[in-house]
Design a protein around this motif. Structure first.
Motif, PDB file in Angstrom:
ATOM      1  N   LEU A  57      42.320  47.465  27.844  1.00 49.30           N
ATOM      2  CA  LEU A  57      42.641  47.551  26.188  1.00 49.30           C
ATOM      3  C   LEU A  57      43.946  48.282  26.280  1.00 49.30           C
ATOM      4  CD1 LEU A  57      39.023  48.351  24.838  1.00 49.30           C
ATOM      5  CD2 LEU A  57      40.231  45.900  25.008  1.00 49.30           C
ATOM      6  N   THR A  58      44.206  49.424  27.000  1.00 53.60           N
ATOM      7  CA  THR A  58      45.230  50.447  26.687  1.00 53.60           C
ATOM      8  C   THR A  58      46.476  50.144  27.725  1.00 53.60           C
ATOM      9  OG1 THR A  58      44.480  52.013  28.237  1.00 53.60           O
ATOM     10  CG2 THR A  58      43.701  52.205  25.762  1.00 53.60           C
ATOM     11  N   ASP A  59      46.190  49.469  28.961  1.00 55.76           N
ATOM     12  CA  ASP A  59      47.063  49.483  29.930  1.00 55.76           C
ATOM     13  C   ASP A  59      47.654  48.050  29.943  1.00 55.76           C
ATOM     14  OD1 ASP A  59      46.990  52.092  30.758  1.00 55.76           O
ATOM     15  OD2 ASP A  59      45.202  51.710  31.876  1.00 55.76           O
ATOM     16  N   ASN A  60      47.228  46.977  29.259  1.00 54.83           N
ATOM     17  CA  ASN A  60      47.820  45.666  29.105  1.00 54.83           C
ATOM     18  C   ASN A  60      49.310  45.550  29.045  1.00 54.83           C
ATOM     19  OD1 ASN A  60      47.450  42.869  29.554  1.00 54.83           O
ATOM     20  ND2 ASN A  60      46.767  42.455  27.435  1.00 54.83           N
ATOM     21  N   VAL A 128      57.609  44.967  44.697  1.00 55.06           N
ATOM     22  CA  VAL A 128      57.249  44.228  43.555  1.00 55.06           C
ATOM     23  C   VAL A 128      57.293  45.005  42.200  1.00 55.06           C
ATOM     24  CG1 VAL A 128      55.493  42.848  42.182  1.00 55.06           C
ATOM     25  CG2 VAL A 128      55.639  42.391  44.755  1.00 55.06           C
ATOM     26  N   GLN A 129      57.901  44.530  41.170  1.00 56.26           N
ATOM     27  CA  GLN A 129      57.985  45.200  39.952  1.00 56.26           C
ATOM     28  C   GLN A 129      57.420  44.321  38.933  1.00 56.26           C
ATOM     29  OE1 GLN A 129      61.275  47.465  38.497  1.00 56.26           O
ATOM     30  NE2 GLN A 129      60.771  47.154  36.431  1.00 56.26           N
ATOM     31  N   GLY A 130      56.519  44.576  37.826  1.00 52.59           N
ATOM     32  CA  GLY A 130      55.934  43.528  36.988  1.00 52.59           C
ATOM     33  C   GLY A 130      55.096  44.232  36.188  1.00 52.59           C
ATOM     34  N   ASN A 131      54.336  43.475  35.413  1.00 56.82           N
ATOM     35  CA  ASN A 131      53.390  43.992  34.438  1.00 56.82           C
ATOM     36  C   ASN A 131      51.885  43.519  34.572  1.00 56.82           C
ATOM     37  OD1 ASN A 131      56.191  43.201  33.165  1.00 56.82           O
ATOM     38  ND2 ASN A 131      55.446  44.752  32.266  1.00 56.82           N
ATOM     39  N   LEU A 132      51.062  44.558  34.362  1.00 51.97           N
ATOM     40  CA  LEU A 132      49.626  44.532  34.583  1.00 51.97           C
ATOM     41  C   LEU A 132      49.244  43.363  33.403  1.00 51.97           C
ATOM     42  CD1 LEU A 132      48.200  48.037  35.170  1.00 51.97           C
ATOM     43  CD2 LEU A 132      48.242  46.072  36.812  1.00 51.97           C
ATOM     44  N   ILE A 133      48.531  42.521  33.468  1.00 57.30           N
ATOM     45  CA  ILE A 133      48.055  41.475  32.340  1.00 57.30           C
ATOM     46  C   ILE A 133      46.737  41.100  32.503  1.00 57.30           C
ATOM     47  CG2 ILE A 133      50.593  40.663  31.884  1.00 57.30           C
ATOM     48  CD1 ILE A 133      49.778  38.276  33.445  1.00 57.30           C
ATOM     49  N   TRP A 134      46.127  41.142  31.511  1.00 53.22           N
ATOM     50  CA  TRP A 134      44.800  40.465  31.448  1.00 53.22           C
ATOM     51  C   TRP A 134      44.956  39.318  30.119  1.00 53.22           C
ATOM     52  CZ3 TRP A 134      45.359  45.555  32.378  1.00 53.22           C
ATOM     53  CH2 TRP A 134      44.622  46.114  33.213  1.00 53.22           C
ATOM     54  N   SER A 150      42.967  28.164  33.564  1.00 49.37           N
ATOM     55  CA  SER A 150      43.166  29.676  32.884  1.00 49.37           C
ATOM     56  C   SER A 150      43.070  30.811  34.114  1.00 49.37           C
ATOM     57  CB  SER A 150      42.020  29.890  31.645  1.00 49.37           C
ATOM     58  OG  SER A 150      40.832  29.992  32.523  1.00 49.37           O
ATOM     59  N   ARG A 151      43.951  31.692  33.588  1.00 53.74           N
ATOM     60  CA  ARG A 151      43.873  32.998  34.357  1.00 53.74           C
ATOM     61  C   ARG A 151      42.740  33.957  34.236  1.00 53.74           C
ATOM     62  NH1 ARG A 151      50.022  34.698  33.730  1.00 53.74           N
ATOM     63  NH2 ARG A 151      49.319  34.184  31.622  1.00 53.74           N
ATOM     64  N   ASP A 152      41.676  33.497  34.664  1.00 53.77           N
ATOM     65  CA  ASP A 152      40.725  34.537  34.714  1.00 53.77           C
ATOM     66  C   ASP A 152      40.478  35.494  35.499  1.00 53.77           C
ATOM     67  OD1 ASP A 152      38.011  35.605  34.443  1.00 53.77           O
ATOM     68  OD2 ASP A 152      37.186  33.774  33.880  1.00 53.77           O
ATOM     69  N   VAL A 153      41.051  36.917  35.139  1.00 55.21           N
ATOM     70  CA  VAL A 153      41.277  37.868  36.129  1.00 55.21           C
ATOM     71  C   VAL A 153      40.042  38.313  37.149  1.00 55.21           C
ATOM     72  CG1 VAL A 153      41.830  40.266  36.481  1.00 55.21           C
ATOM     73  CG2 VAL A 153      43.197  38.637  35.064  1.00 55.21           C
ATOM     74  N   LEU A 165      42.716  43.304  39.086  1.00 56.06           N
ATOM     75  CA  LEU A 165      43.954  43.475  38.837  1.00 56.06           C
ATOM     76  C   LEU A 165      45.083  42.303  38.969  1.00 56.06           C
ATOM     77  CD1 LEU A 165      44.442  47.216  39.858  1.00 56.06           C
ATOM     78  CD2 LEU A 165      43.755  46.411  37.637  1.00 56.06           C
ATOM     79  N   LEU A 166      45.620  41.896  37.867  1.00 60.41           N
ATOM     80  CA  LEU A 166      46.754  40.983  37.859  1.00 60.41           C
ATOM     81  C   LEU A 166      48.158  41.468  37.345  1.00 60.41           C
ATOM     82  CD1 LEU A 166      47.555  38.052  38.713  1.00 60.41           C
ATOM     83  CD2 LEU A 166      46.912  37.584  36.071  1.00 60.41           C
ATOM     84  N   VAL A 167      49.026  41.345  38.411  1.00 54.39           N
ATOM     85  CA  VAL A 167      50.361  41.866  38.047  1.00 54.39           C
ATOM     86  C   VAL A 167      51.334  40.751  38.000  1.00 54.39           C
ATOM     87  CG1 VAL A 167      52.630  43.310  38.675  1.00 54.39           C
ATOM     88  CG2 VAL A 167      50.104  44.020  39.172  1.00 54.39           C
TER      89      VAL A 167
END
Length: 230
Positions: A57-60, A128-134, A150-153, A165-167
């Motif tokens: 919720l907070t780190d997406n 790797v540099q990227g973004n945490l995503i849900w 679909s990207r079901d983490v 965790l998906l980056v």
């Protein structure tokens, strides 16, 4: 005037509902713009090391950086709506330098790119540099083999035996030559509340005009009838 009471109630009631819907969409627009501003702030922030227990919720969209090695274990997620065209997101299992296993969306492989399809996955240690995503991908049919829709983490993490965790890769010290990286951006996040608000307001204008026309016509007919009776 009694014959005007019902159409007047219907007219004013309908007008109030349509204006209310337009106002609701404007409130939704303000809410969505706040969300987009928060996402853009996270995307523009300096990257930090992977958190131990990030919160969906907070780190997406949080920007992160780490060193790791792809294991060669991959899942493919079909996508036809990217700036790189139609193809498969390659979701790779990574072993980080501090012993964790996470997933990285390394980018898109073209669905008709036979040359890239025939290449072996890159397995060198990279930064790797990227973004945490849900991802809020729409629900789709169940995966078939290693092809997902679909990207079901959580589900993908079970298959690849990683943390959930998906980056999504934005930059790397070395890129897999098969793939076109797809950094996270806000272009594909729908924000059409203004268009809806304008639509409801235009309908309110039309509804109001029709109500006024009906009342004016009824008054004219009543006046003409009274004149004939006199």
């Amino acid at each position: 005037m009694r014959n005007l009471l019902f159409p007047l109630i219907v007219g004013l009631g309908g007008l109030a509902i349509l204006v209310g819907l337009a106002n609701w969409q404007l409130n939704r627009l303000e809410w969505k713009e706040g969300i987009l501003a928060d996402i853009r702030a996270k995307l523009d922030a300096p990257a930090i090391p992977l958190l131990e227990n990030p919160d969906p919720l907070t780190d997406n969209y949080l920007s992160v950086i780490f060193e790791g090695q792809p294991t060669g274990e991959e899942l493919r997620v079909l996508d036809s709506g990217t700036i790189a065209g139609t193809g498969h997101h390659i979701i790779s299992a990574f072993e980080t330098s501090d012993g964790r296993r996470v997933m990285v969306d390394q980018g898109l492989i073209g669905i008709n790119d036979a040359s890239a399809q025939s290449m072996e996955p890159m397995i060198e240690t990279i930064t790797v540099q990227g973004n945490l995503i849900w991802p809020d991908d729409p629900e789709a049919q169940p995966p078939q083999g290693d092809e997902w829709y679909s990207r079901d983490v959580a589900a993908m993490a079970l298959v690849l035996n990683t943390e959930p965790l998906l980056v999504q890769l934005a930059a790397a010290s070395q890129y897999d030559p098969r793939l076109s990286p797809l950094a996270v951006d806000t272009r594909n996040i729908k924000n059409d509340h203004l268009e809806y608000a304008i639509t409801w307001m235009l309908l309110a204008v039309v509804w109001g005009a029709m109500t006024m026309f009906y009342i004016a016509r009824t008054l004219r007919q009543t006046r003409l009838k009274t004149e004939k009776e006199d």
